[in-house]
Design a protein around this motif. Structure first.
Motif, PDB file in Angstrom:
ATOM      1  N   ALA A 108       0.843  -1.206   0.000  1.00 30.98           N
ATOM      2  CA  ALA A 108       0.000   0.000   0.000  1.00 30.98           C
ATOM      3  C   ALA A 108       0.872   1.248   0.000  1.00 30.98           C
ATOM      4  O   ALA A 108       0.565   2.228  -0.695  1.00 30.98           O
ATOM      5  CB  ALA A 108      -0.923  -0.007   1.211  1.00 30.98           C
ATOM      6  N   PHE A 115       3.922   5.598  -5.581  1.00 26.28           N
ATOM      7  CA  PHE A 115       3.863   5.670  -7.041  1.00 26.28           C
ATOM      8  C   PHE A 115       2.849   6.724  -7.485  1.00 26.28           C
ATOM      9  O   PHE A 115       3.079   7.445  -8.455  1.00 26.28           O
ATOM     10  CB  PHE A 115       3.483   4.301  -7.609  1.00 26.28           C
ATOM     11  CG  PHE A 115       3.524   4.242  -9.103  1.00 26.28           C
ATOM     12  CD1 PHE A 115       4.722   4.107  -9.769  1.00 26.28           C
ATOM     13  CD2 PHE A 115       2.359   4.330  -9.840  1.00 26.28           C
ATOM     14  CE1 PHE A 115       4.768   4.060 -11.143  1.00 26.28           C
ATOM     15  CE2 PHE A 115       2.395   4.285 -11.218  1.00 26.28           C
ATOM     16  CZ  PHE A 115       3.603   4.153 -11.868  1.00 26.28           C
ATOM     17  N   LEU A 170      -4.128   4.248   3.926  1.00 22.54           N
ATOM     18  CA  LEU A 170      -3.048   4.582   2.990  1.00 22.54           C
ATOM     19  C   LEU A 170      -3.562   4.688   1.568  1.00 22.54           C
ATOM     20  O   LEU A 170      -3.094   5.526   0.794  1.00 22.54           O
ATOM     21  CB  LEU A 170      -1.961   3.505   3.042  1.00 22.54           C
ATOM     22  CG  LEU A 170      -0.867   3.679   4.069  1.00 22.54           C
ATOM     23  CD1 LEU A 170      -0.003   2.444   4.107  1.00 22.54           C
ATOM     24  CD2 LEU A 170      -0.031   4.884   3.750  1.00 22.54           C
ATOM     25  N   LEU A 197       0.879  -0.887 -11.318  1.00 20.29           N
ATOM     26  CA  LEU A 197       1.825   0.234 -11.450  1.00 20.29           C
ATOM     27  C   LEU A 197       2.343   0.362 -12.870  1.00 20.29           C
ATOM     28  O   LEU A 197       2.754   1.437 -13.268  1.00 20.29           O
ATOM     29  CB  LEU A 197       3.002   0.062 -10.492  1.00 20.29           C
ATOM     30  CG  LEU A 197       2.659   0.061  -9.012  1.00 20.29           C
ATOM     31  CD1 LEU A 197       3.927   0.186  -8.199  1.00 20.29           C
ATOM     32  CD2 LEU A 197       1.726   1.186  -8.647  1.00 20.29           C
ATOM     33  N   VAL A 219       2.276   1.729  -3.482  1.00 21.47           N
ATOM     34  CA  VAL A 219       1.273   2.275  -4.410  1.00 21.47           C
ATOM     35  C   VAL A 219       1.050   3.758  -4.141  1.00 21.47           C
ATOM     36  O   VAL A 219       0.965   4.572  -5.076  1.00 21.47           O
ATOM     37  CB  VAL A 219      -0.050   1.484  -4.270  1.00 21.47           C
ATOM     38  CG1 VAL A 219      -1.161   2.171  -5.038  1.00 21.47           C
ATOM     39  CG2 VAL A 219       0.133   0.082  -4.794  1.00 21.47           C
ATOM     40  N   ALA A 220       0.993   4.142  -2.846  1.00 29.66           N
ATOM     41  CA  ALA A 220       0.820   5.560  -2.514  1.00 29.66           C
ATOM     42  C   ALA A 220       1.994   6.380  -3.022  1.00 29.66           C
ATOM     43  O   ALA A 220       1.827   7.487  -3.551  1.00 29.66           O
ATOM     44  CB  ALA A 220       0.675   5.710  -1.005  1.00 29.66           C
TER      45      ALA A 220
END
Lengths: 101, 172
Positions: free
Chosen positions: A79, A85, B161, B75, A82-83
């Motif tokens: 997580a 990125f 998050l 991603l 991802v944050a």
């Protein structure tokens, strides 16, 4: 040749060292994270082997906890990646140098 | 027979660990990690801890590697062109390789130096599910509850998050 504790410890050590080298030389955050997991799994091999050759239960129970904590850790770590990125558009550690100088 | 299986699984484990580090592509690394975990599960079976082998496959292969692959897909990392190693990285790699060599030397020189009983003469307590239950619900009762709480907290943390916060763009 009879396989004993030493052989299992050899496998665990080599796996841990390979994971360590991976953490040091790789640039991709995700692959670094995979190498961290590799080191965790290597330590569990040592735990289980010691437990088996001592005839005790404690090492096995420890591996049980390591598995649980590793699952939680992976969820939080990914997580965070991802944050990261989303904010910086990259996961290469060389470009994540906001704290440099 | 068990010896041959040990060598096969050890080879799979170490070979795919090297492949995780060596592969350029993150997806290939994740796949190599998966195969390595199967090798480790095989080693656990050889050590008579069947529950841990199954749990390793369920938790790691089923959840962790799947999550890794999902994130790699999400991603969509381009970064294909690989830069040359910087000086600190090369030094770090050398130190790591030296550590590996020292570990290998220690183990090879003391080979057979550890006095342990034969595997057949020790009762495999890890093979019995009842022993896990006894330990987890008596001696390790508090750690079990702490770990359960940790899982809850980590779930909440992940939700927080991955939430989008307004007005935090200046944190760059």
């Amino acid at each position: 040749m009879n396989v004993g504790l030493t052989e299992y410890l050899t496998v665990a050590t080599v796996m841990f060292a390979v994971g360590f080298v991976g953490v040091l030389i790789r640039k991709n955050t995700l692959v670094i994270y995979m190498c961290l997991e590799l080191m965790l799994v290597a330590s569990t091999i040592a735990f289980v082997a010691f437990s088996r050759f001592n005839g005790t239960m404690d090492g096995n129970v420890f591996v049980f906890f390591i598995l649980t904590v590793a699952a939680a850790e992976v969820a939080v770590g990914l997580a965070i990646i991802v944050a990261l990125f989303r904010r910086r558009q990259t996961v290469q550690v060389e470009e994540l140098n906001a704290l440099k100088n | 027979m068990a010896d041959i299986l040990f060598h096969i699984f050890a080879f799979i484990t170490i070979g795919s660990s090297v492949a995780v580090v060596y592969n350029h592509n993150a997806v290939n690394s994740a796949m190599a990690f998966l195969i390595g975990l199967v090798g480790v599960a095989g080693l656990f079976v050889l050590l008579d801890t069947f529950l841990l082998a199954v749990l390793l496959v369920l938790v790691y292969v089923g959840a962790v590697v799947a999550l890794f692959l999902f994130i790699v897909m999400l991603l969509d990392m381009q970064g294909g062109e690989r830069k040359a190693f910087s000086k600190p990285t090369a030094v770090a790699g050398l130190i790591g390789a030296a550590l590996l060599a020292v570990c290998a030397m220690t183990l090879i020189r003391n080979f057979g130096g550890l006095e342990t009983a034969e595997m057949g003469s020790i009762v495999p307590v890890g093979a019995n599910l009842k022993h896990y239950a006894e330990q987890l619900f008596t001696t390790y009762l508090l750690p079990v509850q702490v770990v359960g709480f940790l899982l809850l907290i980590s779930m909440l943390g992940v939700i927080v998050l991955s939430k989008k916060f307004e007005g935090m763009e200046d944190v760059k």
